[in-house]
Design an enzyme around this catalytic site. Structure first.
Site, PDB file in Angstrom:
ATOM      1  N   GLY A 223     -32.529  22.029   8.975  1.00  0.00           N
ATOM      2  CA  GLY A 223     -32.931  23.409   9.279  1.00  0.00           C
ATOM      3  C   GLY A 223     -32.534  24.299   8.403  1.00  0.00           C
ATOM      4  O   GLY A 223     -32.045  23.910   7.422  1.00  0.00           O
ATOM      5  N   GLY A 224     -32.589  25.832   8.651  1.00  0.00           N
ATOM      6  CA  GLY A 224     -32.559  26.640   7.570  1.00  0.00           C
ATOM      7  C   GLY A 224     -31.170  26.563   7.109  1.00  0.00           C
ATOM      8  O   GLY A 224     -30.725  26.973   5.978  1.00  0.00           O
ATOM      9  N   MET A 225     -30.105  26.248   7.935  1.00  0.00           N
ATOM     10  CA  MET A 225     -28.638  26.481   7.645  1.00  0.00           C
ATOM     11  C   MET A 225     -28.274  24.932   6.815  1.00  0.00           C
ATOM     12  O   MET A 225     -27.132  24.866   6.760  1.00  0.00           O
ATOM     13  CB  MET A 225     -27.867  26.842   8.890  1.00  0.00           C
ATOM     14  CG  MET A 225     -28.036  28.208   9.017  1.00  0.00           C
ATOM     15  SD  MET A 225     -27.260  29.193   7.907  1.00  0.00           S
ATOM     16  CE  MET A 225     -25.566  28.758   7.871  1.00  0.00           C
TER      17      MET A 225
ATOM     18  N   ILE B  46     -31.236  12.895   9.350  1.00  0.00           N
ATOM     19  CA  ILE B  46     -31.532  12.797  10.627  1.00  0.00           C
ATOM     20  C   ILE B  46     -32.598  14.046  11.073  1.00  0.00           C
ATOM     21  O   ILE B  46     -33.564  13.937  11.628  1.00  0.00           O
ATOM     22  CB  ILE B  46     -30.199  13.149  11.585  1.00  0.00           C
ATOM     23  CG1 ILE B  46     -29.445  11.709  11.541  1.00  0.00           C
ATOM     24  CG2 ILE B  46     -30.522  13.335  12.771  1.00  0.00           C
ATOM     25  CD1 ILE B  46     -27.925  11.942  12.225  1.00  0.00           C
ATOM     26  N   GLY B  47     -32.219  15.418  10.161  1.00  0.00           N
ATOM     27  CA  GLY B  47     -33.100  16.267  10.424  1.00  0.00           C
ATOM     28  C   GLY B  47     -32.375  17.567   9.692  1.00  0.00           C
ATOM     29  O   GLY B  47     -31.710  17.451   8.921  1.00  0.00           O
TER      30      GLY B  47
ATOM     31  N   VAL C  90     -28.975  17.306   8.242  1.00  0.00           N
ATOM     32  CA  VAL C  90     -27.934  16.636   8.852  1.00  0.00           C
ATOM     33  C   VAL C  90     -28.163  14.964   8.468  1.00  0.00           C
ATOM     34  O   VAL C  90     -29.622  14.697   8.418  1.00  0.00           O
ATOM     35  CB  VAL C  90     -27.996  16.780  10.185  1.00  0.00           C
ATOM     36  CG1 VAL C  90     -26.983  15.770  11.062  1.00  0.00           C
ATOM     37  CG2 VAL C  90     -27.627  18.206  10.711  1.00  0.00           C
TER      38      VAL C  90
ATOM     39  N   LYS D 262     -23.337  17.216   8.353  1.00  0.00           N
ATOM     40  CA  LYS D 262     -24.241  18.438   8.016  1.00  0.00           C
ATOM     41  C   LYS D 262     -23.641  18.817   6.617  1.00  0.00           C
ATOM     42  O   LYS D 262     -22.577  19.312   6.302  1.00  0.00           O
ATOM     43  CB  LYS D 262     -24.237  19.260   9.227  1.00  0.00           C
ATOM     44  CG  LYS D 262     -25.160  20.323   8.718  1.00  0.00           C
ATOM     45  CD  LYS D 262     -25.813  21.064   9.879  1.00  0.00           C
ATOM     46  CE  LYS D 262     -26.902  22.010   9.585  1.00  0.00           C
ATOM     47  NZ  LYS D 262     -27.709  22.585  10.792  1.00  0.00           N
TER      48      LYS D 262
ATOM     49  N   ASP E 293     -21.996  32.633  22.977  1.00  0.00           N
ATOM     50  CA  ASP E 293     -23.240  32.347  22.999  1.00  0.00           C
ATOM     51  C   ASP E 293     -23.601  31.263  23.753  1.00  0.00           C
ATOM     52  O   ASP E 293     -24.212  30.204  23.067  1.00  0.00           O
ATOM     53  CB  ASP E 293     -23.851  32.027  21.370  1.00  0.00           C
ATOM     54  CG  ASP E 293     -25.345  32.150  21.249  1.00  0.00           C
ATOM     55  OD1 ASP E 293     -25.914  31.747  20.306  1.00  0.00           O
ATOM     56  OD2 ASP E 293     -26.129  32.916  22.248  1.00  0.00           O
TER      57      ASP E 293
END
Length: 895
Positions: free
Chosen positions: A21-23, A18-19, A26, A41, A134
């Site tokens: 990122g740095g962490m 799906i995609g 997914v 993830k 947050d």
């Protein structure tokens, strides 16, 4: 580690990326065990090697996994695959709130709807002691049908310090809770955050206020050129009035925003619950999907967004969550160790010390507190008792819930709704003044969802909707006689807060049971057949989308697995209690907490017909013990016709008891329900009601038992015969809580004698045939009244109230000079009456009390013509029956 389609992570099969990122990355995956699509993830393995961080995160992980709310992204599972921690979560379709805000201000109504849902999610987390820290538009996801999900909830404090390498270049840094450390995204911080102070839930309320301000104003609240200037503005500056930026913002809405943005936490809303109630008061709930919270059905969702922005947001969805999973990687072995299996435990709850009645137990959703109705010192009251306490306390007077008007809880267990003085009211568990919400007429059960929507069943055979803050009452579901529906009652919300279960009495017995409908309308469907109108709903604590429906069938309390994704029952029912008390209106007296606690009033067992004199002294018995209900004494007092209920089928037949000879013979033989028998004034015939054709119609037959059953009256509504006039010309019956008269001469065309907004029942002709006594709840509780009777005409004259502190089931003495009734605390009362051009009545006086005897006093009041002897069906046991509380009842189901 390369991950490709088809790779197996335990029982999850990777479908497609799906995609990333740095962490982490997914993937779309399929849960092969539950046959649903999920998002997985996968974290980089390097984050799993900081043992101290993982140890400290373990307790936080436990707290976060306890969050289960429709407005919070659902985490299903976690694991470790070849050193790579991974998280399994629900698959969403839609976009971040930020995408909508980038296009400018939202319509005011949409902003309020989003705000209500965000507040609901915050309230659920704050109850668990978790503060988001947050909250920002990037952490709010809006699905295509308008539902808001809070992302990264409870994980802000789980992220590493700013100077710790994490393999991520995420702009939003979150930190441990260390004194003096600034956490969160600067533009959405609270004043206490920018000062590095300890945070509590009102910090989230400030951030919420900033988001709501932006939704309405179309611009960020305190955004400056630098972070330092932004932080200084948050701590010290005031914002422009919203009305200057958006003319559609009302003063009331602006006041709510201003209160959220107070610099001092103690001046803000004290809780997200209070904030949610304030928002709900702005407008009545709409029928759109955006004004509700519900669980997203994983089988119907995909990861595709209309802006194709999964790649831009997936790392935000779980940036902090992934670190949590890395922490869990070292703790997986511990977490997944088999827990000790919970054992089912049973305990009894006894009445308050001076109570003379004890009924209608309802357990709070969190399973901590029991509410019930009990009479003390002649006053019927709403009581509460924590399960870990030894005493109960009264919250105030309540009406007698004879027809199923049991109290019900708010989903957060903070408030109880109940009926008093003809109004639905709510009162805080902590006490205080009760708040009226709306008027009700013959209430037949209620339910309350997490959006503050209350559904009511009423004797009008409608399901109605009202806000938990009061206001307009609207009808959302009506009985459909053309489809065979006879009665609707006792709605119960499913966990999504959008669908609800309700009970239908149907012309086809196979379709009598629990049906399902939605707040949006549309088709209704039968879920399962059952004998009682009460349906319980529970959610399994271990599996998000599974639970049970609990119901009565063949006299036993049973549970059947329920799939909340597909909204359908699964497997076969399992018995969890041998018997439960079910009243004459098919309302079973049990309730369920969200997870694992059941409270019920067990069946009262067999009853023995017993004579009592005017002082309450027993004078002998009649017949054999059995589940006896309504009964009627022949004019010569030599025979008794009575309904005997079958425990297994919940249907009843009529039986004739010869009091002189001691014989007991069956009078009706059809397989369905025969009830409410009446003798003709000359003793030659018996009339009754039967649902053998679906709807309960009126029949008669010779009292000797000879001949066939004769249909007296057929119509689309259920009818309950109540009395036969002394001249033999009329039968008085109850239909939809109104009193009607059926003439037995000529065309036999019935007419409504008393048809009001209130519930009238138990009508009895005066011996002279010129008056009718009846019970009505027009004052807010059942009282006894008398009005004149003119053949062919509706009641139109003056009426006289004979009872003064509540009363049911009136009965006349043969000469019409004395009338008897039962008070709310099970006391037999008498009142002198003079009938002439008007009615003159004395002060009601007590004859005797059956408070210590388990007698069925509401089915009928049977008294000899001279008023010297009274006949009641008395339970074999004595004293008020206790409530049974079953802890961890699901453990028995699993076996």
């Amino acid at each position: 580690m390369p991950i490709s389609p088809g790779l197996q992570f335990d029982h999850y099969e990777i479908i497609a990326p799906i995609g990333k990122g740095g962490m982490g990355e997914v993937y779309r995956a399929r849960d092969k065990r539950l046959n649903r699509e999920v998002a997985i993830k996968v974290l980089p393995s390097e984050v799993a090697y900081e043992a101290e961080r993982l140890r400290r995160f373990e307790l936080e992980a436990m707290a976060t996994s306890s969050l289960n709310h429709p407005n919070i992204l659902t985490v299903y599972d976690f694991g470790n695959h070849e050193g790579n921690p991974y998280l399994v979560m629900e698959l969403l379709e839609g976009e971040e709130l930020r995408a909508q805000l980038d296009e400018g201000a939202l319509p005011v109504r949409k902003a309020i709807e989003y705000a209500q849902q965000i507040a609901a999610g915050l309230a659920a987390a704050h109850e668990k002691g978790i503060v988001h820290r947050d909250l920002k538009p990037e952490n709010l996801f809006v699905t295509h049908d308008g539902r808001v999900k809070i992302l990264d909830f409870g994980l802000a404090k789980l992220r590493p310090p700013r100077n710790a390498p994490t393999g991520s270049d995420v702009a939003t840094q979150k930190q441990h809770t260390s004194p003096g450390t600034v956490m969160g995204t600067v533009a959405y911080m609270s004043p206490e955050q920018v000062r590095g102070q300890d945070l509590e839930q009102r910090s989230d309320i400030f951030s919420f206020g900033l988001i709501l301000y932006e939704m309405l104003a179309g611009q960020r609240a305190f955004q400056k050129e630098s972070q330092a200037e932004t932080m200084a503005a948050i701590a010290n500056a005031e914002l422009p009035d919203l009305s200057e930026l958006n003319s559609k913002v009302t003063p009331q809405l602006e006041k709510i925003v201003r209160r959220c943005l107070e610099k001092k936490p103690e001046r803000r809303f004290h809780s997200a619950h209070d904030l949610g109630f304030a928002l709900e008061s702005l407008s009545a709930p709409s029928s759109s999907g955006a004004n509700r919270t519900e669980a997203v059905q994983a089988l119907d969702t995909s990861a595709t967004t209309k802006r194709g922005d999964w790649r831009d947001r997936v790392w935000m969805i779980a940036a902090g969550v992934m670190t949590l999973l890395a922490a869990l990687a070292l703790g997986v072995a511990y977490v997944r160790r088999p827990a000790l299996e919970a054992e089912t435990m049973r305990l009894s709850i006894t009445p308050p010390e001076k109570a003379t009645s004890f009924d209608w137990p309802v357990i709070s959703p969190d399973g901590h507190t029991l509410a019930f109705i009990a009479t003390d010192e002649g006053k019927m009251q709403l009581w509460v008792r924590p399960l870990n306490a030894t005493t109960a306390k009264s919250l105030g007077e309540a009406d007698h819930p004879a027809n199923g008007a049991a109290p019900f809880w708010s989903p957060d267990s903070r408030f109880i709704a109940f009926v008093s003085e003809g109004k639905l009211k709510k009162i805080a568990l902590t006490g205080g003044a009760a708040e009226p919400l709306c008027e009700v007429y013959d209430f037949r059960g209620g339910t309350w969802n997490q959006d503050g929507v209350i559904l009511l069943g009423e004797s009008s055979n409608e399901i109605k909707r009202v806000s938990a803050n009061g206001g307009a009452v609207t009808t959302i579901l009506k009985r459909d006689p053309a489809q065979g529906q006879q009665r609707l009652r006792v709605p119960v919300f499913l966990p999504d807060g959008r669908h609800f279960v309700y009970y239908v009495v149907h012309a086809d017995p196979a379709k009598t049971g629990a049906w399902m409908a939605s707040l949006e309308g549309g088709e209704t469907s039968l879920l399962l057949a059952g004998d009682s109108a009460t349906i319980g709903v529970t959610v399994n604590s271990s599996v998000q989308d599974e639970g049970h429906l609990v119901f009565v069938r063949q006299g036993a309390l049973q549970a059947q697995s329920f799939d909340f994704r597909r909204n359908q029952v699964v497997g076969e029912p399992v018995r969890i209690a041998a018997s439960v008390n079910v009243n004459a209106y098919r309302v079973a007296k049990f309730s369920l907490a969200q997870h694992g606690t059941l409270v019920l009033l067990e069946s009262l067992g067999n009853r023995q017909f017993t004579w009592f004199d005017r002082t309450g002294k027993p004078q002998g018995t009649v017949g054999q013990p059995g589940r006896w209900l309504a009964n009627n004494l022949s004019p010569d007092a030599q025979r008794l016709v009575a309904e005997l209920r079958d425990v297994q089928s919940s249907n009843g037949d009529l039986r004739l008891l010869d009091l002189a000879r001691g014989t007991d013979t069956r009078f009706t033989f059809d397989p369905l329900h025969d009830q409410f028998p009446l003798w003709s004034p000359d003793g030659s015939r018996i009339a009754w009601g039967s649902n053998r054709e679906g709807v309960q119609n009126l029949y008669q037959k010779a009292a000797s038992g000879a001949g066939q059953d004769e249909l007296l009256l057929r119509s689309d509504s259920n009818k309950e015969p109540r009395d036969w006039s002394a001249d033999g010309r009329f039968i008085l019956y109850q239909e939809n809580n109104d009193l009607w008269v059926l003439p037995l001469e000529g065309e036999r065309k019935p007419w409504p004698w008393l048809n009001t907004l209130f519930a009238e029942s138990a009508g009895r002709f005066a011996p002279d045939g010129k008056w009718i006594a009846y019970q009505s709840n027009e004052s807010g509780r059942d009282e006894i009244y008398v009005q004149s009777f003119v053949p062919g005409a509706p009641a139109s004259g003056s009426k006289w109230q004979l009872s003064t502190r509540g009363g049911t089931t009136p009965a006349w003495r043969r000469d019409g000079r004395e009338l008897y009734f039962v008070s709310p605390d099970n006391t037999v009362m008498a009142v002198d009456v003079t009938l002439g051009a008007a009615v003159s009545a004395g002060t009601p006086r007590e004859l005797f009390s059956l408070r210590d005897r388990r007698a069925n006093l509401n089915a009928s009041l049977t008294v000899t013509g001279d008023g010297q002897r009274f006949l009641f069906a008395v339970d074999e046991a004595t004293g008020l029956p206790p409530f049974t509380v079953v802890l961890n009842w699901m453990a028995e189901v699993k076996r």
